[in-house]
Design a protein around this motif. Structure first.
Motif, PDB file in Angstrom:
ATOM      1  N   UNK A  27       0.225  23.170  -7.196  1.00 46.61           N
ATOM      2  CA  UNK A  27       0.356  22.076  -6.474  1.00 46.61           C
ATOM      3  C   UNK A  27      -0.607  21.239  -6.909  1.00 46.61           C
ATOM      4  N   UNK A  28      -0.428  19.832  -7.031  1.00 41.21           N
ATOM      5  CA  UNK A  28      -1.327  19.027  -7.477  1.00 41.21           C
ATOM      6  C   UNK A  28      -1.469  18.169  -6.345  1.00 41.21           C
ATOM      7  N   UNK A  29      -2.990  18.139  -5.926  1.00 44.19           N
ATOM      8  CA  UNK A  29      -3.276  17.525  -4.386  1.00 44.19           C
ATOM      9  C   UNK A  29      -3.494  16.216  -4.420  1.00 44.19           C
ATOM     10  N   UNK A  30      -3.461  15.618  -5.717  1.00 44.00           N
ATOM     11  CA  UNK A  30      -3.205  14.029  -5.751  1.00 44.00           C
ATOM     12  C   UNK A  30      -1.748  13.691  -5.754  1.00 44.00           C
ATOM     13  N   UNK A  31      -0.972  14.386  -6.323  1.00 49.53           N
ATOM     14  CA  UNK A  31       0.389  14.211  -6.167  1.00 49.53           C
ATOM     15  C   UNK A  31       0.955  14.390  -4.653  1.00 49.53           C
ATOM     16  N   UNK A  32       0.382  15.581  -3.974  1.00 51.71           N
ATOM     17  CA  UNK A  32       0.642  15.777  -2.439  1.00 51.71           C
ATOM     18  C   UNK A  32       0.248  14.829  -1.639  1.00 51.71           C
ATOM     19  N   UNK A  33      -0.888  14.098  -2.013  1.00 54.06           N
ATOM     20  CA  UNK A  33      -1.371  12.869  -1.015  1.00 54.06           C
ATOM     21  C   UNK A  33      -0.345  11.843  -1.242  1.00 54.06           C
ATOM     22  N   UNK A  34      -0.104  11.576  -2.570  1.00 55.13           N
ATOM     23  CA  UNK A  34       0.845  10.273  -2.797  1.00 55.13           C
ATOM     24  C   UNK A  34       2.265  10.505  -2.299  1.00 55.13           C
ATOM     25  N   UNK A  35       2.737  12.029  -2.038  1.00 53.87           N
ATOM     26  CA  UNK A  35       4.024  12.128  -1.486  1.00 53.87           C
ATOM     27  C   UNK A  35       3.883  11.896  -0.075  1.00 53.87           C
ATOM     28  N   UNK A  36       2.870  12.027   0.736  1.00 54.63           N
ATOM     29  CA  UNK A  36       2.741  11.835   2.291  1.00 54.63           C
ATOM     30  C   UNK A  36       2.618  10.498   2.479  1.00 54.63           C
ATOM     31  N   UNK A  37       1.651   9.940   1.546  1.00 53.92           N
ATOM     32  CA  UNK A  37       1.728   8.463   1.935  1.00 53.92           C
ATOM     33  C   UNK A  37       2.910   7.669   1.614  1.00 53.92           C
ATOM     34  N   UNK A  38       3.870   8.243   0.769  1.00 52.11           N
ATOM     35  CA  UNK A  38       4.945   7.626   0.352  1.00 52.11           C
ATOM     36  C   UNK A  38       5.929   7.871   1.296  1.00 52.11           C
ATOM     37  N   UNK A  39       5.768   9.089   1.995  1.00 49.78           N
ATOM     38  CA  UNK A  39       6.708   9.132   3.318  1.00 49.78           C
ATOM     39  C   UNK A  39       6.344   8.265   4.335  1.00 49.78           C
ATOM     40  N   UNK A  40       5.080   8.019   4.569  1.00 49.09           N
ATOM     41  CA  UNK A  40       4.470   7.216   5.564  1.00 49.09           C
ATOM     42  C   UNK A  40       4.787   5.731   5.498  1.00 49.09           C
ATOM     43  N   UNK A  41       4.733   5.489   4.216  1.00 47.31           N
ATOM     44  CA  UNK A  41       4.968   4.007   3.962  1.00 47.31           C
ATOM     45  C   UNK A  41       6.298   3.740   4.136  1.00 47.31           C
ATOM     46  N   UNK A  42       7.246   4.610   3.931  1.00 45.27           N
ATOM     47  CA  UNK A  42       8.682   4.397   4.262  1.00 45.27           C
ATOM     48  C   UNK A  42       9.020   4.198   5.703  1.00 45.27           C
ATOM     49  N   UNK A  43       8.175   5.114   6.371  1.00 42.22           N
ATOM     50  CA  UNK A  43       8.234   5.120   7.808  1.00 42.22           C
ATOM     51  C   UNK A  43       7.465   4.400   8.879  1.00 42.22           C
ATOM     52  N   UNK A  44       6.619   3.515   8.204  1.00 40.82           N
ATOM     53  CA  UNK A  44       5.845   2.591   9.000  1.00 40.82           C
ATOM     54  C   UNK A  44       6.750   1.433   9.374  1.00 40.82           C
ATOM     55  N   UNK A  45       6.304   1.194  10.827  1.00 38.05           N
ATOM     56  CA  UNK A  45       7.330   0.169  11.467  1.00 38.05           C
ATOM     57  C   UNK A  45       7.109  -1.411  10.565  1.00 38.05           C
ATOM     58  N   UNK A  46       5.889  -1.630  10.188  1.00 38.70           N
ATOM     59  CA  UNK A  46       5.553  -2.766   9.445  1.00 38.70           C
ATOM     60  C   UNK A  46       4.803  -3.600  10.455  1.00 38.70           C
ATOM     61  N   UNK A  47       4.621  -3.255  11.765  1.00 42.04           N
ATOM     62  CA  UNK A  47       4.236  -4.425  12.713  1.00 42.04           C
ATOM     63  C   UNK A  47       2.776  -4.731  12.708  1.00 42.04           C
TER      64      UNK A  47
END
Length: 617
Positions: free
Chosen positions: A457-477
């Protein structure tokens, strides 16, 4: 289906249910949990039914589909009781052999038994399997024993005994006292003391109050609440009734994400059964207490796991968090006092009242009492659902229960607490898993998801994956979360694509601090954890990506270099035929060469080479 009119009627009905059950009768219990159902649980049950009918033993053997058996990586699992014989990876074609050898002749189908990866011994019984040996199931104890759609099964194992006890032997204040003494903290992530939350809500003036079960489990790799809702729905309902009695609520909601159709189905059926039996409705069991439940479905928005966003969703509004205070216990659903507990929290309540607060408080640590359910997934041999006392070490969970890392690879990290959790490195393998210890190393308990990672596992890519998930799920408020996640994702993408600069590390740390302090809700406030924890413990990987333009784990394709070893190349030309851009060439019957200016890093040449001639670094 009888309507239970009084406690005497309930006692008599439970006695009749138990009298019809022979503890020595053979039972075939097929796992229908989240891990086994997609592998063919329903087909397996049909095969057992047909085979037992053909052999004339269908009236002598009880066949049930149950909830999760825990060891999901070895599904479909079948448990034969009362012998406690545990079979794994069972397919319909295995059924005839199980019926003949085990059900009729009392023998074992050895090839379907769990085999210990260390000593090679077969484990005939559930108790022999290391995965189960040090667990302490409270919430999960009935999942492999009952048909989730049978109220009689639940009653036979003591179900709704708590309801009788609180209505006729305990005041609401005493119920709250017991929950406070137990030390139960909310299992949904915040870890707030459940008894204290209930007491604060009860003290708020007002005749109309609500209680909500939060079943909006949305963490990648997490299925704890789903398994409980699907496998033991009446435990959730009973816990909700107890909470309603304690705070003085007349109506409750169970909020379930639409992506859990089986949980919705079984909870709906369980609510109908409870209502038909008289456990929900007006003057329950001829008491002065009235309460009913409504199932509310969410649309899969991760942010609706946050209390105020969940309330907005139930009210029919956009699921966006609201500033606090006021807190839901002061002004929640429809502006009225509201308690919100998650599935696991409520499923603990009947056990606490029945066994006593002292029993629960004796488990766990000083500040994290009781047990905790975890979903263990990722690079681990035994993936599945487990329940252990709080304070159990990560090492014990990963190696003793999880069976270690596949392929003898080295443990690298475990991510706890869902996408907003932190990545914990191997130097903390002996860390006790409790609320405070996890926070001290930059992670959180969350709802109980654990994702194990090895050196691939690449930990930089792991961080990118979870940030990508949270970015998509953020309500944007709110701006800090909405824009902060976008910027973090852009920077991490640059780093994993070879465009990273050293200044990016300081920029990300500043962004993370701003998000943690200025975001509106818990999602934005904790969203920086994947980045902060990987920067803290795996900073050298970031440096390798930025300075050396290399990915040590060979994950980030844009940083990889593919070459052909002339000493290993047989000139079979498989790589030449597969290359989509014609980057590989060379004379026939001679070693081929990759043109690095044309190579798009797709990796097809490496995948098709049968002679290990294509190297990647």
């Amino acid at each position: 289906m009888p309507f239970i009119e009084s406690i005497d009627h309930l006692t008599e009905y439970r006695r009749l249910v138990r009298a019809k059950r022979d503890p020595n009768q053979l039972q075939v219990l097929v796992c229908g949990g989240p891990g086994c159902l997609p592998l063919g649980s329903e087909e397996l049950v049909a095969a057992f039914k047909a085979e037992m009918e053909a052999k004339g033993i269908d009236g002598k053997v009880i066949l049930k589909t149950t909830g999760c058996h825990g060891l999901c990586s070895h599904g479909v699992r079948v448990l034969i009781r009362p012998q406690e014989i545990a079979y794994q990876k069972v397919q319909p074609e295995d059924v005839a052999e199980i019926v003949d050898l085990t059900l009729i002749n009392g023998g074992l189908v050895e090839r379907l038994l769990y085999q210990d990866p260390i000593d090679g011994k077969f484990c005939p019984h559930k108790a022999d399997i290391p995965f189960y040996q040090t667990q302490n199931p409270l919430v999960l104890r009935k999942l492999d024993a009952i048909d989730p759609e049978s109220l009689d099964d639940y009653l036979a194992l003591g179900g709704y005994r708590t309801l009788r006890k609180i209505l006729f032997q305990m005041t609401p204040e005493r119920v709250i006292d017991q929950v406070e003494k137990s030390g139960l903290r909310g299992r949904g992530g915040g870890g707030f003391l459940t008894g204290r939350k209930w007491r604060l809500c009860r003290q708020v003036p007002g005749e109309v109050k609500f209680i909500i079960c939060n079943g909006d489990e949305g963490d990648p790799g997490a299925f704890m609440d789903r398994a409980v809702m699907e496998g033991d729905p009446h435990a959730v309902i009973e816990g909700l009734i107890v909470g309603a009695y304690a705070i003085g609520a007349l109506k409750g909601y169970i909020y379930v994400r639409h992506e859990y159709p089986l949980a919705v189905k079984r909870l709906t059926r369980a609510v109908e059964q409870a209502r038909d039996f008289g456990f929900l409705g007006t003057n329950i069991l001829r008491s002065k207490f009235s309460f009913d439940i409504k199932i509310s479905q969410g649309a899969g928005a991760f942010v609706c796991g946050e209390e105020t966003a969940l309330i907005a969703s139930i009210e029919g509004r956009i699921g966006e968090p609201m500033p606090r205070p006021p807190y839901p216990i002061q002004a929640g659903l429809f502006g009225l006092p509201t308690v919100i507990n998650n599935v696991e929290t409520l499923a603990n309540i009947p056990e606490i009242i029945n066994l006593g607060a002292e029993h629960f408080a004796a488990l766990g640590t000083e500040k994290s009492k009781g047990t905790k359910v975890f979903s263990l997934v990722g690079a681990v041999n035994n993936t599945g659902l487990l329940e252990v006392p709080m304070g159990t070490s990560l090492r014990h969970i990963v190696y003793d229960l999880g069976g270690g890392i596949p392929g003898n690879h080295e443990f690298k990290a475990v991510q706890t607490g869902g996408p907003s959790g932190g990545c914990i490195p191997k130097q903390f393998l002996d860390l006790p898993v409790d609320y405070d210890s996890l926070q001290q190393v930059g992670s959180i308990m969350g709802s109980g998801g654990m994702i194990v990672m090895d050196t691939k596992s690449c930990m930089v890519d792991v961080a990118r994956y979870f940030i990508s998930f949270l970015m998509q799920e953020s309500c944007g408020k709110c701006t800090p979360c909405r824009e902060g996640l976008k910027q973090l994702h852009a920077i991490l993408t640059d780093i994993t694509s070879g465009r990273g600069e050293e200044k990016h590390l300081a920029m990300m740390e500043d962004l993370c601090r701003t998000m943690a302090s200025a975001s509106l809700c818990g999602l934005g406030q904790s969203a920086a954890n994947p980045v902060l924890s990987t920067l803290k413990y795996f900073r050298e990987e970031y440096t390798k990506h930025i300075v050396d333009k290399k990915c040590p784990a060979l994950v980030c394709r844009q940083l990889l270099t593919y070459t052909i070893d002339p000493n290993e190349c047989t000139s079979c030309l498989a790589c030449v035929r597969e290359c989509p851009v014609g980057a590989i060439s060379g004379p026939k019957k001679e070693p081929q060469v990759i043109n690095q200016d044309l190579c798009i890093k797709c990796g097809l040449c490496h995948d098709v080479c049968q002679f290990d001639a294509v190297k990647v670094e």
